[in-house]
Design a protein around this motif. Structure first.
Motif: not given
Ligand SMILES: Nc1ncnc2c1ncn2[C@@H]1O[C@H](COP(=O)(O)OP(=O)(O)OP(=O)(O)O)[C@@H](O)[C@H]1O
Ligand SMILES: [Mg+2]
Lengths: 265, 257
Positions: A101-102, B75-77, B81-82, B111-112
């Motif tokens: 998930r983000p 590092r930029r998980r 994800a987006r 996720y907006n």
């Protein structure tokens, strides 16, 4: 930071709505938790039936110590106290789902299954603290320390919960280790530390800074000498202790997540 | 879109004396361009799921370098994800106790996704995958196939550029399987979504994948088109036989180190 708070509220709200579909058990659990902790107050009352003071502290002062520690712990537990469920997520691989998930995994584990039953303990602590405050009648020149003291206490307990959580990534089978620290810590801070031996007090002052949850700032609020003769500037050192511990907890958490190994299937 | 360069992942298992290292993935390298549709085959325990977990940032590799949609997954998980959708057929990524509808709403917020766009997408996916009957059911009460359909919908609500599926057709009935394949094919063709899937169902590969990778004992044993794969064992007739031959031939047990 604002995003994290927003995510927390959003998830908490979702869980609350989901749990509202079965209100029966929730109400019972909230009342139950309130009642169980109300027994603590009965215990304090029983102690003072037999003695005039507990290690030099009167009933209202003991209730003050109990109430401040209880409130810090209850708020910390309500917001972040999910360390034992984390080990379940790790063992079942449910943590995988959070990692895709983000939003941060820390928030997601903290808020997991948020429910009103978490409020029972908070209410009880508020009641005890109000009784203590009404009987102590502290002047503002000393009472101002109470809100920052509770806030620092929340941060300290939350950090200990987080450290316990980070430990779960290494010891997948031992949620008890983390519980020993957090729940043990909460029991310890409920009474004046002067009932304990000096060695233990030094330990909880300088190693795991539990003494800064309520004991040190309370000595200021209650205008007391330190029974162990520690320097008086320590009374205002709670924010420092909280910040150091929070930093350590954040580092440990990151290291833990990096070591996460998921499950084989 | 996906770059894997000399990636390895090992696990230490067992306690004390019985401790040993399992090399789940070793020195794996491949590249997948935007818009490709790639199927990943391999016997049980070959390292397919481990690879997928590294691509999605769940597991950190013990060696090598990965890039997915321009990000280093570990590092930029959250940024990754987006851009990526993930489905594990064997295990849900939805919230066990929440009804499907609430899970989707939650994903929209996390996720907006714009409300209008969300309604349209969810509507389309609901029709295609037939979710209507169990929208209000908590995830834990769904059957395997229903749950997988829910998971696939959830992975697509934010319109990811890359879709990674680990055994997505597990437990699906014939009708749902066909519907899902049609759906994935259209998604890849019309929206240009890059798709990487693992499967034990060779039908998935035959019907969908222009490119096939075969992973065995943690490294790449084959990478090419389906016809190339057939050509590796010319005397076998069906694709099942070819793959079975490749699995057994390459199945000499790897020494634990
Ligand atoms: N968390 C873990 N701890 C220890 N070993 C693991 C872990 N995850 C995977 N492994 C090992 O790594 C190897 C590869 O596992 P992986 O799940 O990637 O296989 P797979 O190709 O997905 O197999 P399958 O087709 O059965 O799903 C196996 O030998 C497995 O035992
Ligand atoms: Mg697998």
């Amino acid at each position: 930071m604002a995003g994290t708070v927003r995510t927390y509220l959003l998830l908490a709200w979702t869980w609350l709505r989901a749990s509202a579909q079965y209100p029966g058990p929730l109400i019972t659990m909230t009342i139950g938790s309130f009642a169980v902790h109300a027994l603590d107050v009965v215990a304090i009352w029983v102690i003072f039936e037999h003695t005039r003071s507990l290690a030099g502290f009167g009933p209202a002062e003991v209730m003050f110590l109990y109430g401040t520690a209880g409130l810090s712990f209850a708020l910390g537990d309500m917001l972040f106290g999910n360390a034992d469920r984390l080990s379940h997520h790790i063992r079942t691989g449910g943590f995988d789902a959070m990692l895709i998930r983000p939003v941060g995994v820390f928030v997601q584990t903290a808020v997991d299954r948020f429910g009103v039953q978490r409020l029972g303990r908070v209410l009880q602590a508020v009641v005890v603290l109000s009784i203590a405050l009404s009987r102590l009648d502290l002047p503002w020149s000393r009472a101002w320390i109470i809100p920052p003291m509770i806030l620092c206490g929340v941060v300290i307990f939350a950090s200990i919960f987080t450290l316990g959580g980070a430990l779960q990534f290494l010891l997948t089978d031992a949620p008890e280790v983390a519980n020993a620290f957090t729940y043990g810590g909460s029991a310890l801070t409920q009474y004046p530390l002067s009932v304990y031996g000096e060695e233990l007090v030094r330990g909880v002052t300088f190693v795991i800074p539990l003494a800064f949850v309520n004991w040190q700032p309370a000595l200021f609020a209650l205008d007391r000498q330190d029974p162990f003769g520690l320097p008086s500037w320590l009374r205002f050192a709670s924010p420092l202790a909280a910040a150091v511990l929070a930093g350590a907890a954040a580092l440990a958490w990151r290291a833990g997540v990096r070591r996460y190994r998921s499950t084989g299937s | 879109m996906i770059e894997v360069d000399g990636v390895g992942r090992s696990f230490t298992v067992g306690r004390r004396r019985a401790r040993r290292t399992v090399h789940a993935v070793r020195d794996l390298s491949f590249t997948i361009e935007a818009g490709e549709f790639v199927g990943c085959l391999g016997p049980n325990g070959a390292g397919k799921s481990t690879t997928i977990k590294m691509l999605t940032g769940i597991l950190a590799p013990t060696s090598g370098r990965l890039r997915v949609a321009g990000f280093d997954p570990t590092r930029r998980r959250t940024a990754l994800a987006r851009r990526i959708g993930v489905v594990f057929g064997q295990r849900t990524t939805l919230w066990w106790d929440l009804p499907l509808r609430d899970s989707f709403q939650l994903i929209r917020h996390l996720y907006n996704v714009d409300q209008k766009v969300f309604r349209a997408r969810l509507g389309a996916l609901t029709d295609l995958l037939g979710l209507d009957e169990f929208m209000g059911t908590p995830v834990r009460q769904l059957s395997l196939g229903q749950r997988v359909r829910g998971d696939i919908t959830a992975a697509l609500l934010h319109d990811p550029a890359v879709l990674v599926l680990d055994e997505p057709t597990i437990g699906l009935d014939v009708v749902s399987k066909v519907a899902l394949r049609d759906f994935l094919r259209a998604l890849n063709a019309e929206r240009g979504t890059t798709v990487l899937l693992t499967t034990h169902d060779l039908g998935d590969v035959e019907k969908l994948c222009r490119r096939v990778m075969l992973i065995d004992h943690g490294s790449l044993a084959f990478d090419g088109t389906l016809d190339d794969l057939r050509a590796t064992v010319p005397d076998e007739r069906s694709i099942e036989d070819v793959v079975a031959r490749l699995y057994t031939e390459g199945a000499a047990p790897s020494p634990p180190s």
